[in-house]
Every structure is written in structure tokens, then in C-alpha cells.
Design a protein around this motif. Sequence first.
Motif, PDB file in Angstrom:
ATOM      1  N   PHE A   6      43.474  36.849 -27.353  1.00  0.00           N
ATOM      2  CA  PHE A   6      43.687  36.187 -26.068  1.00  0.00           C
ATOM      3  C   PHE A   6      42.388  35.689 -25.435  1.00  0.00           C
ATOM      4  CE2 PHE A   6      44.044  36.721 -21.347  1.00  0.00           C
ATOM      5  CZ  PHE A   6      44.769  35.565 -21.108  1.00  0.00           C
ATOM      6  N   LEU A   7      41.449  36.581 -25.153  1.00  0.00           N
ATOM      7  CA  LEU A   7      40.276  36.221 -24.354  1.00  0.00           C
ATOM      8  C   LEU A   7      39.301  35.296 -25.079  1.00  0.00           C
ATOM      9  CD1 LEU A   7      39.832  39.674 -22.693  1.00  0.00           C
ATOM     10  CD2 LEU A   7      40.405  37.546 -21.517  1.00  0.00           C
ATOM     11  N   THR A   8      39.028  35.557 -26.351  1.00  0.00           N
ATOM     12  CA  THR A   8      38.106  34.681 -27.075  1.00  0.00           C
ATOM     13  C   THR A   8      38.672  33.267 -27.190  1.00  0.00           C
ATOM     14  OG1 THR A   8      37.051  36.517 -28.229  1.00  0.00           O
ATOM     15  CG2 THR A   8      36.846  34.338 -29.241  1.00  0.00           C
ATOM     16  N   VAL A  60      40.131  48.195 -15.588  1.00  0.00           N
ATOM     17  CA  VAL A  60      40.650  48.228 -16.930  1.00  0.00           C
ATOM     18  C   VAL A  60      39.859  47.212 -17.751  1.00  0.00           C
ATOM     19  CG1 VAL A  60      42.661  47.807 -18.374  1.00  0.00           C
ATOM     20  CG2 VAL A  60      42.960  48.839 -16.116  1.00  0.00           C
ATOM     21  N   LEU A  61      39.153  47.685 -18.791  1.00  0.00           N
ATOM     22  CA  LEU A  61      38.426  46.800 -19.696  1.00  0.00           C
ATOM     23  C   LEU A  61      39.406  46.242 -20.724  1.00  0.00           C
ATOM     24  CD1 LEU A  61      35.231  48.968 -20.258  1.00  0.00           C
ATOM     25  CD2 LEU A  61      35.459  46.933 -18.825  1.00  0.00           C
ATOM     26  N   LEU A  62      39.550  44.934 -20.765  1.00  0.00           N
ATOM     27  CA  LEU A  62      40.580  44.328 -21.599  1.00  0.00           C
ATOM     28  C   LEU A  62      40.285  44.400 -23.085  1.00  0.00           C
ATOM     29  CD1 LEU A  62      41.634  41.359 -19.329  1.00  0.00           C
ATOM     30  CD2 LEU A  62      42.589  43.652 -19.479  1.00  0.00           C
ATOM     31  N   ASN A  63      39.016  44.513 -23.490  1.00  0.00           N
ATOM     32  CA  ASN A  63      38.720  44.671 -24.913  1.00  0.00           C
ATOM     33  C   ASN A  63      39.248  46.003 -25.432  1.00  0.00           C
ATOM     34  OD1 ASN A  63      36.556  46.021 -23.451  1.00  0.00           O
ATOM     35  ND2 ASN A  63      35.567  46.271 -25.445  1.00  0.00           N
ATOM     36  N   GLU A  64      39.305  47.024 -24.569  1.00  0.00           N
ATOM     37  CA  GLU A  64      39.831  48.326 -24.975  1.00  0.00           C
ATOM     38  C   GLU A  64      41.343  48.280 -25.196  1.00  0.00           C
ATOM     39  OE1 GLU A  64      38.492  51.197 -22.091  1.00  0.00           O
ATOM     40  OE2 GLU A  64      36.409  51.014 -22.739  1.00  0.00           O
ATOM     41  N   LEU A  65      41.989  47.245 -24.684  1.00  0.00           N
ATOM     42  CA  LEU A  65      43.420  47.061 -24.898  1.00  0.00           C
ATOM     43  C   LEU A  65      43.692  46.096 -26.053  1.00  0.00           C
ATOM     44  CD1 LEU A  65      44.598  46.731 -21.184  1.00  0.00           C
ATOM     45  CD2 LEU A  65      44.629  48.768 -22.630  1.00  0.00           C
ATOM     46  N   SER A  99      30.027  34.643 -25.521  1.00  0.00           N
ATOM     47  CA  SER A  99      30.573  35.993 -25.414  1.00  0.00           C
ATOM     48  C   SER A  99      31.108  36.204 -24.002  1.00  0.00           C
ATOM     49  CB  SER A  99      29.515  37.052 -25.757  1.00  0.00           C
ATOM     50  OG  SER A  99      28.515  37.103 -24.768  1.00  0.00           O
ATOM     51  N   HIS A 100      31.792  37.304 -23.817  1.00  0.00           N
ATOM     52  CA  HIS A 100      32.397  37.587 -22.513  1.00  0.00           C
ATOM     53  C   HIS A 100      32.654  39.085 -22.357  1.00  0.00           C
ATOM     54  CE1 HIS A 100      35.785  37.145 -25.310  1.00  0.00           C
ATOM     55  NE2 HIS A 100      36.257  38.186 -24.647  1.00  0.00           N
ATOM     56  N   LYS A 101      32.915  39.458 -21.135  1.00  0.00           N
ATOM     57  CA  LYS A 101      33.427  40.789 -20.792  1.00  0.00           C
ATOM     58  C   LYS A 101      34.511  40.529 -19.773  1.00  0.00           C
ATOM     59  CE  LYS A 101      32.124  45.412 -19.452  1.00  0.00           C
ATOM     60  NZ  LYS A 101      30.989  46.317 -19.485  1.00  0.00           N
TER      61      LYS A 101
END
Length: 177
Positions: free
Chosen positions: A12-14, A1-6, A39-41
Amino acid sequence: VLLNELGMDEGFLTPLREQYLQPITALLYPELGGPCLDSHKAFVVKYSLHEDLDLSSHYDNAEVTLNVSLGKEFTEGNLYFGDFNQDPTPVPKYIEVEHVRAQGLFHRGGQIHGALPIASGERWNLIIWMRSSAIRNQLCPMCNSKPQLVEAEEFGDGFTGALEEDVPETVDVCALW
């Protein structure tokens, strides 16, 4: 599950990367752009007996990776680590690290690693690949060549539009605290 798509990047992540993880990576991995991971994934992976049991030797498209065992009950499935920038095949000589539920570990993205098979249960992991455009704009970590950029959505694997010809500046880590 790619969290950016959610929709989890901005809220949250940044902030997690910028406010909490980057001060730690600045201390642990300054040579890998630790102070300037911009940046991140992030994604979640699942290991279970009737699906994926393990993950073979590989390295990540990241300067620094955070791997958090989110839980469920499982046995076995330790992580293993080989050398930095080593060919992932055949399976390298490695050290095993127990992957404890509700704990995370940092490692260099270019370090060969994998997950041994779980013996029972189910394990979920949060993986955050953190990247530094200042490092990546010099040399792509996946192909070891000068990058040729194309338009991309989101963070575009950590490269920026303007190639910087200099190495990242040093950071006074005391000022981060």
C-alpha cells in the motif's frame, strides 16, 4: 500505530508514495528532493478528550509530510504552522489551518507545526513522512551534520548505505505525467 508493523509498506504505502504522491511532491517541493523521495515512515495518531488532545510545536524527521484527517467527529483541533527550520520553543508565531475530515495536506517536514486541542470528539490522522536519501546523505535534517550510518531495518530513516556526494538530479516533471 506504525503501519509498517501491520505489513502495509509493500502493498500500500510504497506504491502510494511512488505512483501518486511523488509526482505531486516533484512539482511542489523540488528543492526538498520531491522528485526523489525514496523512503517513508507512516503512522496513525489519535486525538481524543481523555487521551492526547493536541500536539505541541515540532518539526518532522522528513523532507515532506502528508497529514490526512481520517475522521471521526471532532471540533476545534486546527493545525498550525510557523517558519521553516525555526526553534520549536517557545510556541512560534503561526498561521492556523482547519484540519478537515477526509482531507490531507502536504507540508515541509522542517516547518514548525503542531495541532491545537480538540474541544470534543475524536480525530484520527494518517501521517506519512517522506524522505529523500539523496538529500539526507548530504546532511541529516535532525542534527544538521553529515550522517554516520548504522545498520537499520526497513528504510532506516531515509538514509542509504552509499553516501552520494552530489545533489539530486533535476527531473523533467512533464515526463512524470
